[in-house]
Design a protein around this motif. Structure first.
Motif, PDB file in Angstrom:
ATOM      1  N   CYS A 260      15.267  -8.311 -11.275  1.00 34.70           N
ATOM      2  CA  CYS A 260      16.122  -7.156 -10.996  1.00 34.70           C
ATOM      3  C   CYS A 260      15.328  -5.876 -11.228  1.00 34.70           C
ATOM      4  CB  CYS A 260      17.391  -7.168 -11.858  1.00 34.70           C
ATOM      5  SG  CYS A 260      17.110  -6.932 -13.605  1.00 34.70           S
ATOM      6  N   GLU A 261      15.877  -4.784 -10.728  1.00 29.63           N
ATOM      7  CA  GLU A 261      15.298  -3.464 -10.974  1.00 29.63           C
ATOM      8  C   GLU A 261      16.229  -2.704 -11.908  1.00 29.63           C
ATOM      9  OE1 GLU A 261      13.060  -1.488  -7.617  1.00 29.63           O
ATOM     10  OE2 GLU A 261      14.480  -2.683  -6.489  1.00 29.63           O
ATOM     11  N   ILE A 262      15.628  -2.033 -12.880  1.00 31.33           N
ATOM     12  CA  ILE A 262      16.419  -1.224 -13.810  1.00 31.33           C
ATOM     13  C   ILE A 262      15.772   0.158 -13.935  1.00 31.33           C
ATOM     14  CG2 ILE A 262      17.225  -3.223 -15.140  1.00 31.33           C
ATOM     15  CD1 ILE A 262      15.206  -2.486 -17.329  1.00 31.33           C
TER      16      ILE A 262
ATOM     17  N   LEU B  69      -2.944   0.396  -4.088  1.00 30.26           N
ATOM     18  CA  LEU B  69      -2.470  -0.922  -3.645  1.00 30.26           C
ATOM     19  C   LEU B  69      -1.816  -1.590  -4.844  1.00 30.26           C
ATOM     20  CD1 LEU B  69      -2.449  -2.960  -1.235  1.00 30.26           C
ATOM     21  CD2 LEU B  69      -4.267  -4.151  -2.489  1.00 30.26           C
ATOM     22  N   GLU B  70      -0.578  -2.040  -4.635  1.00 32.33           N
ATOM     23  CA  GLU B  70       0.154  -2.698  -5.719  1.00 32.33           C
ATOM     24  C   GLU B  70       0.418  -4.142  -5.370  1.00 32.33           C
ATOM     25  OE1 GLU B  70       3.177   0.881  -6.728  1.00 32.33           O
ATOM     26  OE2 GLU B  70       4.038  -1.122  -6.684  1.00 32.33           O
ATOM     27  N   GLY B  71       0.293  -5.029  -6.330  1.00 29.84           N
ATOM     28  CA  GLY B  71       0.727  -6.403  -6.134  1.00 29.84           C
ATOM     29  C   GLY B  71       2.237  -6.428  -5.950  1.00 29.84           C
TER      30      GLY B  71
ATOM     31  N   LEU C   9       0.866  -1.177   0.000  1.00 24.99           N
ATOM     32  CA  LEU C   9       0.000   0.000   0.000  1.00 24.99           C
ATOM     33  C   LEU C   9       0.906   1.231   0.000  1.00 24.99           C
ATOM     34  CD1 LEU C   9      -2.940   1.064   0.284  1.00 24.99           C
ATOM     35  CD2 LEU C   9      -2.562   1.064   2.768  1.00 24.99           C
ATOM     36  N   LYS C  10       0.656   2.147  -0.946  1.00 25.19           N
ATOM     37  CA  LYS C  10       1.518   3.341  -1.053  1.00 25.19           C
ATOM     38  C   LYS C  10       0.643   4.579  -1.135  1.00 25.19           C
ATOM     39  CE  LYS C  10       5.019   0.968  -3.886  1.00 25.19           C
ATOM     40  NZ  LYS C  10       5.812   1.002  -5.136  1.00 25.19           N
ATOM     41  N   THR C  11       1.015   5.624  -0.431  1.00 18.90           N
ATOM     42  CA  THR C  11       0.285   6.888  -0.612  1.00 18.90           C
ATOM     43  C   THR C  11       0.474   7.330  -2.060  1.00 18.90           C
ATOM     44  OG1 THR C  11       2.216   8.120   0.131  1.00 18.90           O
ATOM     45  CG2 THR C  11       0.517   7.718   1.778  1.00 18.90           C
TER      46      THR C  11
ATOM     47  N   ASN D  98       7.583   0.790 -12.351  1.00 15.89           N
ATOM     48  CA  ASN D  98       7.356   1.113 -10.943  1.00 15.89           C
ATOM     49  C   ASN D  98       6.949   2.576 -10.824  1.00 15.89           C
ATOM     50  OD1 ASN D  98       7.254   1.337  -8.187  1.00 15.89           O
ATOM     51  ND2 ASN D  98       9.468   1.366  -7.902  1.00 15.89           N
ATOM     52  N   GLU D  99       7.847   3.480 -11.186  1.00 16.78           N
ATOM     53  CA  GLU D  99       7.479   4.902 -11.096  1.00 16.78           C
ATOM     54  C   GLU D  99       8.344   5.737 -12.015  1.00 16.78           C
ATOM     55  OE1 GLU D  99       7.923   6.263  -7.095  1.00 16.78           O
ATOM     56  OE2 GLU D  99      10.020   5.694  -6.984  1.00 16.78           O
ATOM     57  N   MET D 100       7.960   7.003 -12.166  1.00 19.10           N
ATOM     58  CA  MET D 100       8.732   7.909 -13.017  1.00 19.10           C
ATOM     59  C   MET D 100       9.026   9.208 -12.270  1.00 19.10           C
ATOM     60  SD  MET D 100       6.029   9.777 -15.586  1.00 19.10           S
ATOM     61  CE  MET D 100       5.804  11.500 -15.123  1.00 19.10           C
TER      62      MET D 100
HETATM   63  P1  AMP Z   1       9.252   3.102  -4.549  1.00 21.42           P
HETATM   64  O1  AMP Z   1       9.267   4.149  -3.495  1.00 21.42           O
HETATM   65  O2  AMP Z   1       7.885   2.804  -5.082  1.00 21.42           O
HETATM   66  O3  AMP Z   1      10.255   3.340  -5.638  1.00 21.42           O
HETATM   67  O4  AMP Z   1       9.742   1.765  -3.832  1.00 21.42           O
HETATM   68  C1  AMP Z   1      11.073   1.633  -3.380  1.00 21.42           C
HETATM   69  C2  AMP Z   1      11.548   0.203  -3.574  1.00 21.42           C
HETATM   70  O5  AMP Z   1      10.661  -0.724  -2.897  1.00 21.42           O
HETATM   71  C3  AMP Z   1      11.518  -0.262  -5.024  1.00 21.42           C
HETATM   72  O6  AMP Z   1      12.635   0.185  -5.750  1.00 21.42           O
HETATM   73  C4  AMP Z   1      11.491  -1.765  -4.809  1.00 21.42           C
HETATM   74  O7  AMP Z   1      12.764  -2.254  -4.431  1.00 21.42           O
HETATM   75  C5  AMP Z   1      10.532  -1.920  -3.644  1.00 21.42           C
HETATM   76  N1  AMP Z   1       9.150  -2.037  -4.169  1.00 21.42           N
HETATM   77  C6  AMP Z   1       8.292  -1.027  -4.372  1.00 21.42           C
HETATM   78  N2  AMP Z   1       7.132  -1.479  -4.915  1.00 21.42           N
HETATM   79  C7  AMP Z   1       7.251  -2.808  -5.068  1.00 21.42           C
HETATM   80  C8  AMP Z   1       6.408  -3.848  -5.591  1.00 21.42           C
HETATM   81  N3  AMP Z   1       5.160  -3.599  -6.044  1.00 21.42           N
HETATM   82  N4  AMP Z   1       6.886  -5.111  -5.588  1.00 21.42           N
HETATM   83  C9  AMP Z   1       8.132  -5.384  -5.125  1.00 21.42           C
HETATM   84  N5  AMP Z   1       8.978  -4.448  -4.623  1.00 21.42           N
HETATM   85  C10 AMP Z   1       8.558  -3.180  -4.593  1.00 21.42           C
END
Ligand code: AMP
Length: 367
Positions: free
Chosen positions: A197-199, A189-191, A146-148, A275-277
């Motif tokens: 890996c993250e890129i 809410l994100e699954g 869950l993210k604001t 994930n985000e921009m």
């Molecule tokens: P964010 O603030 O959304 O960039 O989240 C920071 C870090 O949390 C990301 O770079 C991931 O390592 C982890 N993370 C965020 N969202 C997810 C997701 N839906 N599934 C798995 N890991 C996540």
């Protein structure tokens, strides 16, 4: 409004952190003056800029005076209040413009935007109130996060949910407020993505519509904060092409002038999920200062000033490591190491989790 800002002109920067500092350094090297607007004394950018306005973002008189003193502006963070952008934007061009910033400020808008350019995101649901959250957890399943929608970064404003019974506690943990009736949800809410890996890819887009992307890099986070960036990302060519294509399409769709950083997850079966921009320089682009023909900061100066974009090619492989407050004991070792390219941000107070600097190591170019 003239399209070009000539050397000798002044670029305004909203925000005074390290991204603004490194932008100001690049601008100065290219013959420009900089004026930082930041409501904090002795901020990292103000230490290298020509001028600093230390005033709140709602001080109309200070904003107008700032606008009068600059030829164009950019933002080093995406949460500059809309009214401040409007006031300054009425006098000089702000690049990127308010549209990119307003999408970058809000996770729900971001996800909808990327779906609109044909990109995939993690499964998600808008959450206006606790009742939505319970339904969303049932639909998406667990684990989920869950993210604001707004103002979250580096893991702040986030709560992991491992079973549906944890929904109420997660809502409370992120300071859940009902946004029932409002168009914009309070949270998403994100699954949980079981990523390989993250890129990230940083696209630059010029005034003339030219798009140049830095190649994908691989990011490792610790406690939700970027720890290392490795260039190149060493992902299959199809993944790199897909990632770069998404960033370029997004920059075009926004009609962006400036930089767009896109963070992505790569799954085991080679899918790329957004994930985000962020429509600004990005922590995962610091390596470009030492390892690319043109750095992300120089590209932004070029875009903001209406110059042709530079060549983003990598001339060395690189590993960039962030130096947080708790890592300061490592700095003497970096200082003594002739191979270490050390960049410190001039912050006096080394709090845990605070980004104090970064170090980049180069190696001969591969691939
Ligand atoms: P964010 O603030 O959304 O960039 O989240 C920071 C870090 O949390 C990301 O770079 C991931 O390592 C982890 N993370 C965020 N969202 C997810 C997701 N839906 N599934 C798995 N890991 C996540």
């Amino acid at each position: 409004m003239s399209d070009r800002i000539e050397p000798g002109g002044t670029i305004g920067i909203f925000g005074g952190g390290q991204l603004g500092r490194m932008f100001a350094e690049a601008a100065r090297d290219m013959g420009y003056r900089t004026h930082v607007y930041c409501p904090e004394d002795n901020c990292p950018a103000s230490q290298v800029a020509d001028r600093h306005t230390n005033a709140p973002y709602d001080d109309l008189a200070a904003l107008r005076e700032f606008a009068d003193s600059i030829d164009g502006a950019t933002c080093e963070f995406e949460n500059v209040p809309a009214a401040a952008l409007e006031t300054v934007g009425a006098a000089v061009p702000i690049r990127p413009d308010a549209k990119a910033l307003s999408i970058g400020q809000d996770r729900a808008r971001e996800k909808t935007f990327f779906e609109g350019v044909g990109a995939e995101t993690a499964p998600w649901r808008p959450v206006h109130r606790i009742e939505d959250l319970k339904a969303a957890v049932d639909e998406i399943g667990t684990p989920s996060i869950l993210k604001t929608s707004r103002l979250g970064y580096d893991g702040k404003g986030q709560a992991r949910i491992d079973s549906s019974g944890e929904a109420a506690a997660a809502w409370e943990a992120i300071g859940g407020l009902s946004s029932a009736g409002a168009a914009e949800p309070f949270a998403v809410l994100e699954g949980f993505v079981d990523f390989q890996c993250e890129i990230s890819v940083i696209a630059a887009r010029g005034r003339d519509g030219d798009v140049r992307c830095f190649e994908p890099v691989r990011n490792v986070h610790r406690n939700h904060i970027l720890h290392t960036t490795t260039a190149p990302a060493a992902v299959p060519a199809a993944v790199a092409d897909a990632a770069t294509g998404i960033a370029a399409r997004a920059a075009d769709a926004l009609d962006l002038v400036g930089l767009l950083a896109v963070e992505m997850f790569v799954t085991g079966d080679g899918r790329v999920l957004i994930n985000e921009m962020a429509p600004r320089p990005h922590n995962s682009g610091h390596w470009t200062i030492d390892a690319c023909e043109t750095s992300q900061y120089q590209q932004l100066v070029r875009a903001v000033c209406g110059l042709p974009l530079g060549d983003p090619a990598r001339h060395h492989d690189a590993v960039m490591t962030n130096i947080l407050g708790e890592d300061m004991h490592l700095v003497p070792g970096y200082e003594a190491d002739p191979e270490a390219r050390l960049h410190m941000y001039g912050k006096a107070d080394a709090r845990p989790g605070r980004k104090m600097g970064h170090v980049t190591y180069l190696a001969a170019k591969t691939g």
